[in-house]
Design an enzyme around this catalytic site. Structure first.
Site, PDB file in Angstrom:
ATOM      1  N   GLU A 228       0.835  -1.224   0.000  1.00 22.47           N
ATOM      2  CA  GLU A 228       0.000   0.000   0.000  1.00 22.47           C
ATOM      3  C   GLU A 228       0.862   1.265   0.000  1.00 22.47           C
ATOM      4  O   GLU A 228       2.074   1.209   0.213  1.00 22.47           O
ATOM      5  CB  GLU A 228      -0.945   0.017   1.200  1.00 22.47           C
ATOM      6  CG  GLU A 228      -0.220   0.146   2.525  1.00 22.47           C
ATOM      7  CD  GLU A 228      -1.033   0.894   3.583  1.00 22.47           C
ATOM      8  OE1 GLU A 228      -1.509   2.004   3.301  1.00 22.47           O
ATOM      9  OE2 GLU A 228      -1.174   0.350   4.688  1.00 22.47           O
TER      10      GLU A 228
ATOM     11  N   LYS B 271      -3.638  -1.351  15.573  1.00 25.45           N
ATOM     12  CA  LYS B 271      -3.160  -0.565  16.710  1.00 25.45           C
ATOM     13  C   LYS B 271      -4.230  -0.489  17.774  1.00 25.45           C
ATOM     14  O   LYS B 271      -5.426  -0.429  17.473  1.00 25.45           O
ATOM     15  CB  LYS B 271      -2.859   0.857  16.255  1.00 25.45           C
ATOM     16  CG  LYS B 271      -1.516   1.026  15.609  1.00 25.45           C
ATOM     17  CD  LYS B 271      -1.031   2.450  15.811  1.00 25.45           C
ATOM     18  CE  LYS B 271       0.366   2.613  15.255  1.00 25.45           C
ATOM     19  NZ  LYS B 271       0.381   2.685  13.793  1.00 25.45           N
TER      20      LYS B 271
HETATM   21  N1  PSU Z   1      -2.919   1.831  10.805  1.00 23.36           N
HETATM   22  C1  PSU Z   1      -1.569   1.900  10.948  1.00 23.36           C
HETATM   23  N2  PSU Z   1      -0.828   2.487   9.974  1.00 23.36           N
HETATM   24  C2  PSU Z   1      -1.383   3.014   8.830  1.00 23.36           C
HETATM   25  C3  PSU Z   1      -2.815   2.941   8.688  1.00 23.36           C
HETATM   26  C4  PSU Z   1      -3.534   2.335   9.685  1.00 23.36           C
HETATM   27  O1  PSU Z   1      -1.062   1.438  11.954  1.00 23.36           O
HETATM   28  O2  PSU Z   1      -0.667   3.555   7.967  1.00 23.36           O
HETATM   29  C5  PSU Z   1      -3.452   3.497   7.439  1.00 23.36           C
HETATM   30  C6  PSU Z   1      -3.766   2.347   6.459  1.00 23.36           C
HETATM   31  O3  PSU Z   1      -3.596   2.818   5.119  1.00 23.36           O
HETATM   32  C7  PSU Z   1      -5.247   2.091   6.738  1.00 23.36           C
HETATM   33  C8  PSU Z   1      -5.747   3.485   7.035  1.00 23.36           C
HETATM   34  O4  PSU Z   1      -5.930   1.516   5.643  1.00 23.36           O
HETATM   35  O5  PSU Z   1      -4.706   4.085   7.793  1.00 23.36           O
HETATM   36  C9  PSU Z   1      -7.056   3.457   7.813  1.00 23.36           C
HETATM   37  O6  PSU Z   1      -7.568   4.756   7.876  1.00 23.36           O
HETATM   38  P1  PSU Z   1      -9.084   4.990   8.365  1.00 23.36           P
HETATM   39  O7  PSU Z   1      -9.094   4.678   9.833  1.00 23.36           O
HETATM   40  O8  PSU Z   1      -9.333   6.446   8.087  1.00 23.36           O
HETATM   41  O9  PSU Z   1      -9.934   4.063   7.552  1.00 23.36           O
END
Ligand code: PSU
Ligand code: MN
Length: 288
Positions: free
Chosen positions: A11, A143
Site C-alpha cells: 500500500e 493498533k
Molecule cells: N494503521 C496503521 N498504519 C497506517 C494505517 C492504519 O497502523 O498507515 C493506514 C492504512 O492505510 C489504513 C488506514 O488503511 O490508515 C485506515 O484509515 P481509516 O481509519 O481512516 O480508515
C-alpha cells in the site's frame, strides 16, 4: 498465469501519511526488495494523475514519499481522484480493491483500520473491504488506538476469517498480544494457502486477514504504549477531528510521543509482513 512470478501488493498510505521522510522511502524500497528476495514480484499500489497503478518506479515512490499534495484515498475517494486526475495514496481498503482488479491475491501492510475507540460510528472502510474483496491481507493486527474487541466482532459479523501467523492471539501492532484469540493459527505459507483455496472452492466472498506479531526484540509492551495512545485519542477528541483525519493524526502523535522507538517498531513489522506475504504468494503459486 504460471509463467508470472507470484505477486504481492503493497500500500502507499503508509508511505505518504504513515511514516516520516526519509524512513518512508527507505521502507518502501526495502519492502519491495524483501518481496523480490523471496521469489515474488512487489506491486506498490497508488493513484497517479488519476490512473490506478500497481507497480511504481523509484521516481514515483520518491514522489509519494515527499509530495505534500498526495491525498489519502479511501474507497469513497476513488471516483473523484480519477475524475480530477489527482495523485493519491491508497489505504488498505483501496489497495485491496485495486490489487483485485490487477489479479493480485496477496497484500502486505502494517496495520489495518478498524472500529475507533470512543466513536463506534467511525469504522474503517478496511473492514468492509475485507468482507467483500478477495485478497489476503497480511498485517501486524491493529493498533490499540482502535477498539480491538469491537473490530474483531465486526469481522466475525461480516464473515472474515482471522488467521494468527505463528500465534494464537490477535496481535496489537506494537505489542505481540492483545488477549484476544484469532480464529486459527497457521505456521507456514502453505497452511494459509490451503485455507484460501478452501474459501475459493466454497465460493465465499471477501478476503482473509493474516495477522503476524511484531518481531519480539522490537515489541513495545501494552503497558508502555497504552498511556500514549490514551493521550493521543483524547487530543483527537479535543481537536474535534473527524473521518479520514483521525487515523493519520493518531499515528503521527504516537510517533512524536514515543520517538524513535515506535518508528523502529513500525518499520520492523512492515518488513516482517512483506516477507510473510511473499511466502504466502509463493505457496499459492505452487499448486495453483
Ligand atoms: N494503521 C496503521 N498504519 C497506517 C494505517 C492504519 O497502523 O498507515 C493506514 C492504512 O492505510 C489504513 C488506514 O488503511 O490508515 C485506515 O484509515 P481509516 O481509519 O481512516 O480508515
Ligand atoms: Mn476512520
Amino acid at each position: 498465469m504460471t509463467s508470472l512470478l507470484p505477486q504481492v501488493a503493497l500500500e502507499s498510505t503508509v508511505i505518504s501519511h504513515g511514516l516520516p521522510f526519509p524512513q518512508n522511502l527507505t521502507l518502501a524500497q526495502e519492502m519491495e526488495a524483501i518481496v523480490r528476495s523471496r521469489g515474488a514480484e512487489p506491486r506498490t499500489v497508488a493513484v497517479l494523475g488519476g490512473e490506478l497503478r500497481a507497480g511504481l518506479s523509484d521516481a514515483e515512490l520518491l514522489h509519494l514519499a515527499t509530495a505534500r499534495n498526495v491525498r489519502k484515498v479511501s474507497r469513497r475517494d476513488l471516483p473523484l481522484v480519477v475524475a480530477r486526475k489527482l495523485d493519491g495514496a491508497t489505504t488498505v481498503a483501496t489497495t485491496m480493491w485495486v490489487a483485485h482488479r490487477f489479479g493480485i491475491e496477496v497484500f502486505a501492510t502494517g496495520g489495518i483500520g478498524g472500529v475507533h475507540r470512543g466513536n463506534d460510528a467511525d469504522i474503517s472502510a478496511d473492514l468492509q473491504e475485507l468482507a467483500q474483496t478477495p485478497v489476503i491481507v497480511v498485517c501486524a493486527g491493529a493498533k490499540a488506538i482502535l477498539n480491538l474487541p469491537a473490530t474483531l466482532e465486526y469481522l466475525e459479523t461480516f464473515g472474515v476469517t482471522v488467521v494468527g501467523f505463528g500465534t494464537d492471539e490477535f496481535p496489537a501492532f506494537y505489542s505481540r498480544s492483545s488477549g484476544l484469540p484469532v480464529d486459527v493459527r497457521c505456521d507456514s505459507g502453505e497452511e494459509v494457502a490451503a485455507i484460501w483455496r478452501a474459501k475459493r472452492r466454497l465460493d465465499l466472498p471477501g478476503g482473509l486477514l493474516v495477522t503476524a506479531p511484531i518481531p519480539a526484540e522490537l515489541e513495545i509492551p501494552a503497558s508502555e504504549i497504552e498511556p500514549v495512545i490514551e493521550q493521543a485519542v483524547r487530543e483527537a477528541e479535543v481537536q474535534g477531528l473527524r473521518s479520514a483525519e483521525v487515523t493519520p493524526f493518531l499515528l503521527t502523535r504516537i510517533a512524536q510521543l514515543t520517538g524513535e522507538r515506535s518508528l523502529r517498531a513500525n518499520l520492523a513489522l512492515l518488513r516482517n509482513n512483506a516477507a510473510i506475504a511473499a511466502q504466502i504468494a509463493v505457496a499459492l503459486h505452487g499448486v495453483g
